[in-house]
Design a protein around this motif. Sequence first.
Motif, PDB file in Angstrom:
ATOM      1  N   ALA A 258     -62.388  42.924  35.082  1.00 56.67           N
ATOM      2  CA  ALA A 258     -63.242  41.778  35.407  1.00 56.67           C
ATOM      3  C   ALA A 258     -64.720  42.164  35.346  1.00 56.67           C
ATOM      4  O   ALA A 258     -65.084  43.307  35.634  1.00 56.67           O
ATOM      5  CB  ALA A 258     -62.902  41.263  36.794  1.00 56.67           C
ATOM      6  N   PRO A 259     -65.579  41.216  34.986  1.00 56.72           N
ATOM      7  CA  PRO A 259     -67.019  41.486  34.986  1.00 56.72           C
ATOM      8  C   PRO A 259     -67.498  41.867  36.385  1.00 56.72           C
ATOM      9  O   PRO A 259     -66.977  41.369  37.382  1.00 56.72           O
ATOM     10  CB  PRO A 259     -67.632  40.144  34.552  1.00 56.72           C
ATOM     11  CG  PRO A 259     -66.537  39.415  33.863  1.00 56.72           C
ATOM     12  CD  PRO A 259     -65.272  39.840  34.539  1.00 56.72           C
ATOM     13  N   ASP A 260     -68.478  42.739  36.443  1.00 53.96           N
ATOM     14  CA  ASP A 260     -69.041  43.122  37.735  1.00 53.96           C
ATOM     15  C   ASP A 260     -70.544  43.329  37.570  1.00 53.96           C
ATOM     16  O   ASP A 260     -70.975  44.135  36.735  1.00 53.96           O
ATOM     17  CB  ASP A 260     -68.389  44.393  38.263  1.00 53.96           C
ATOM     18  CG  ASP A 260     -68.901  44.731  39.655  1.00 53.96           C
ATOM     19  OD1 ASP A 260     -68.252  44.298  40.628  1.00 53.96           O
ATOM     20  OD2 ASP A 260     -69.953  45.384  39.768  1.00 53.96           O
ATOM     21  N   PRO A 261     -71.368  42.625  38.352  1.00 53.64           N
ATOM     22  CA  PRO A 261     -72.825  42.706  38.147  1.00 53.64           C
ATOM     23  C   PRO A 261     -73.435  44.054  38.488  1.00 53.64           C
ATOM     24  O   PRO A 261     -74.391  44.476  37.837  1.00 53.64           O
ATOM     25  CB  PRO A 261     -73.357  41.604  39.072  1.00 53.64           C
ATOM     26  CG  PRO A 261     -72.295  41.413  40.109  1.00 53.64           C
ATOM     27  CD  PRO A 261     -71.010  41.658  39.389  1.00 53.64           C
ATOM     28  N   ILE A 262     -72.906  44.763  39.494  1.00 54.99           N
ATOM     29  CA  ILE A 262     -73.475  46.070  39.855  1.00 54.99           C
ATOM     30  C   ILE A 262     -73.170  47.086  38.758  1.00 54.99           C
ATOM     31  O   ILE A 262     -74.022  47.891  38.377  1.00 54.99           O
ATOM     32  CB  ILE A 262     -72.943  46.541  41.213  1.00 54.99           C
ATOM     33  CG1 ILE A 262     -73.390  45.585  42.324  1.00 54.99           C
ATOM     34  CG2 ILE A 262     -73.429  47.961  41.501  1.00 54.99           C
ATOM     35  CD1 ILE A 262     -74.888  45.497  42.498  1.00 54.99           C
ATOM     36  N   ARG A 263     -71.955  47.063  38.240  1.00 46.28           N
ATOM     37  CA  ARG A 263     -71.611  47.957  37.130  1.00 46.28           C
ATOM     38  C   ARG A 263     -72.509  47.677  35.931  1.00 46.28           C
ATOM     39  O   ARG A 263     -72.994  48.600  35.267  1.00 46.28           O
ATOM     40  CB  ARG A 263     -70.154  47.753  36.738  1.00 46.28           C
ATOM     41  CG  ARG A 263     -69.698  48.660  35.578  1.00 46.28           C
ATOM     42  CD  ARG A 263     -68.383  48.170  35.012  1.00 46.28           C
ATOM     43  NE  ARG A 263     -67.385  48.015  36.069  1.00 46.28           N
ATOM     44  CZ  ARG A 263     -66.577  46.966  36.173  1.00 46.28           C
ATOM     45  NH1 ARG A 263     -66.648  45.973  35.320  1.00 46.28           N
ATOM     46  NH2 ARG A 263     -65.691  46.908  37.150  1.00 46.28           N
ATOM     47  N   ARG A 264     -72.745  46.419  35.653  1.00 46.82           N
ATOM     48  CA  ARG A 264     -73.568  46.050  34.495  1.00 46.82           C
ATOM     49  C   ARG A 264     -75.033  46.399  34.731  1.00 46.82           C
ATOM     50  O   ARG A 264     -75.749  46.759  33.788  1.00 46.82           O
ATOM     51  CB  ARG A 264     -73.387  44.569  34.189  1.00 46.82           C
ATOM     52  CG  ARG A 264     -71.994  44.270  33.636  1.00 46.82           C
ATOM     53  CD  ARG A 264     -71.746  42.796  33.500  1.00 46.82           C
ATOM     54  NE  ARG A 264     -70.507  42.538  32.766  1.00 46.82           N
ATOM     55  CZ  ARG A 264     -70.113  41.314  32.403  1.00 46.82           C
ATOM     56  NH1 ARG A 264     -70.842  40.262  32.718  1.00 46.82           N
ATOM     57  NH2 ARG A 264     -68.987  41.147  31.740  1.00 46.82           N
ATOM     58  N   LEU A 265     -75.480  46.287  35.968  1.00 45.34           N
ATOM     59  CA  LEU A 265     -76.835  46.737  36.288  1.00 45.34           C
ATOM     60  C   LEU A 265     -76.949  48.234  36.040  1.00 45.34           C
ATOM     61  O   LEU A 265     -77.946  48.706  35.484  1.00 45.34           O
ATOM     62  CB  LEU A 265     -77.158  46.408  37.754  1.00 45.34           C
ATOM     63  CG  LEU A 265     -78.514  46.863  38.280  1.00 45.34           C
ATOM     64  CD1 LEU A 265     -79.646  46.251  37.469  1.00 45.34           C
ATOM     65  CD2 LEU A 265     -78.656  46.495  39.762  1.00 45.34           C
ATOM     66  N   ALA A 266     -75.916  48.977  36.416  1.00 42.60           N
ATOM     67  CA  ALA A 266     -75.905  50.420  36.172  1.00 42.60           C
ATOM     68  C   ALA A 266     -75.987  50.732  34.683  1.00 42.60           C
ATOM     69  O   ALA A 266     -76.623  51.712  34.273  1.00 42.60           O
ATOM     70  CB  ALA A 266     -74.649  51.044  36.774  1.00 42.60           C
TER      71      ALA A 266
END
Length: 393
Positions: A258-266
Motif C-alpha cells: 500500500a502507498p505510504d506518505p512517510i516512506r515516499r517522503l523518505a
Amino acid sequence: MSKTLPPAPWTRRDDLARLVAALGIENVRWVGGAVRDTLLDIEVKDIDAATPLLPDEVMARCKEADIRTVPTGIDHGTITAILPTGPVEVTTLRKDVSTDGRRATVAFASEWRDDAARRDFTINALYAHPDTLEIEDYFGGIDDLAARRVRFIGDAHQRIREDHLRILRYFRFQARFGAELDETAEAACAELAETLKGLSRERVAMELLSLLSLPDPSETVARMHRLGVLPVVLPECCKKGVEALKASIETERRESEAPDPIRRLAALLPALRPVAETVAARLRLSRQQRERLTCAAERNEGDVADPRALAYTESRECAIDRLLLQGASTTPLRGWDIPQLPMKGGEIVQRGIATGPEVARTLRAVEARWIAEGFPDRQRVEAILQEFLQKRS
C-alpha cells in the motif's frame, strides 16, 4: 456530465433526511467533495453541507430535532452534526472580508454564489439540492470535472495570494483528479512559490503528506520540482530524489504494498539520518513519523541480504520501507511473524554466570547467532548457549 447528482447511497440516508428536515429543505445544500466524488463515481467519505442559517440557529434547530451538535469551527461558521451513520459538517455561507495569504477574515453571507466564489477550485464549488439533487454550478466546475481539469475560481494569482496553501492544494487535486493541465494555474503556482515560506509547518506537512498518500503522485511531484515549488517546501530534495520516488512507487505496485506518505517522503530525501531528522523537525512530524523517517534514512545494501533479520532488529514497518526504497522484494516478510528469542537472562544465570554485565553480553551474543542462523527453535538456542559457555570455561 449530468447537472443532477446521481442517487448515491449516501443521498438516501435517513439521518441526513432528519438533518435536512430540521434545518429546512431550502436551507441546505450538499457541497464540495461529496458532490464532486459522486459525480466521478468515487466513494464518498465525508459529507459537508452549506446553509444560510447562522451557527446559533443551526444548533437550535438541531437541538429541537434531537440531533447532537459540536461547535467544531464555530468562529468560522462550522457546526458538526453527530448522526448515527457519520458526522456532517454544516457551515454557514461565507464571503472573504480580508486575507493575508495565511488566514482569512470572513463574514457570513446569504447568497450561495458568494459562498462559492470564496472556494478554491471550480470542481469544489458544486452545490446539490438535498431533494431534487439538482446541482448549482456557478463557475463551470462540471465541465472542468468532465475534462479532468483543476482550475482556480477567478484569477489564479489572486486566489493564491489570498491563501498560499492553495499552491499545494492545487497540485494535490491535480494529482488526484487532473488530466488536462491548466497552464495559467501552473504559471501562477510557479511565480508565487516563494509565498509558501510564510505558511505554518503543520499546514505544509499536512498537504505534502496528503499528496504523497495518493496512488501515484510521481509525475505531479516531478512537475512541482521543475516549477520550483517543491524546493521551497522540501529543499533537501533533488532530481535524484524525484526519480527515487517514481522507482519506489513502481516497486510498491510490483510488491502489492500500500502507498505510504512517510516512506515516499523518505524516497525524496538523501539516505542520511541527519537530513531526515532536519526534515522531520521542520515539518513537525509526530514522534512515530520521525522514527520511521530516520529509520528509512539508514537504509543500506545489507538490508536486502536478510530482510527478516532487518525486521527483527528494526521493525517490520521499517524493514518494508527500506526494502521498497531499494527496489527489493518484501516477499520474505509476508505471513512471517517476528519471533521472540526463546531464552531469558535468568536461564544464563542458572548455568553459572554471575548476575551482571556478563549475562547481558552472553544473551546478546546468543541472540546475534540465533538471528544469523535464521531464528531456529529453542533446542538450537540452548545448544548455542552451551557452545558459548564451553568456550568461556
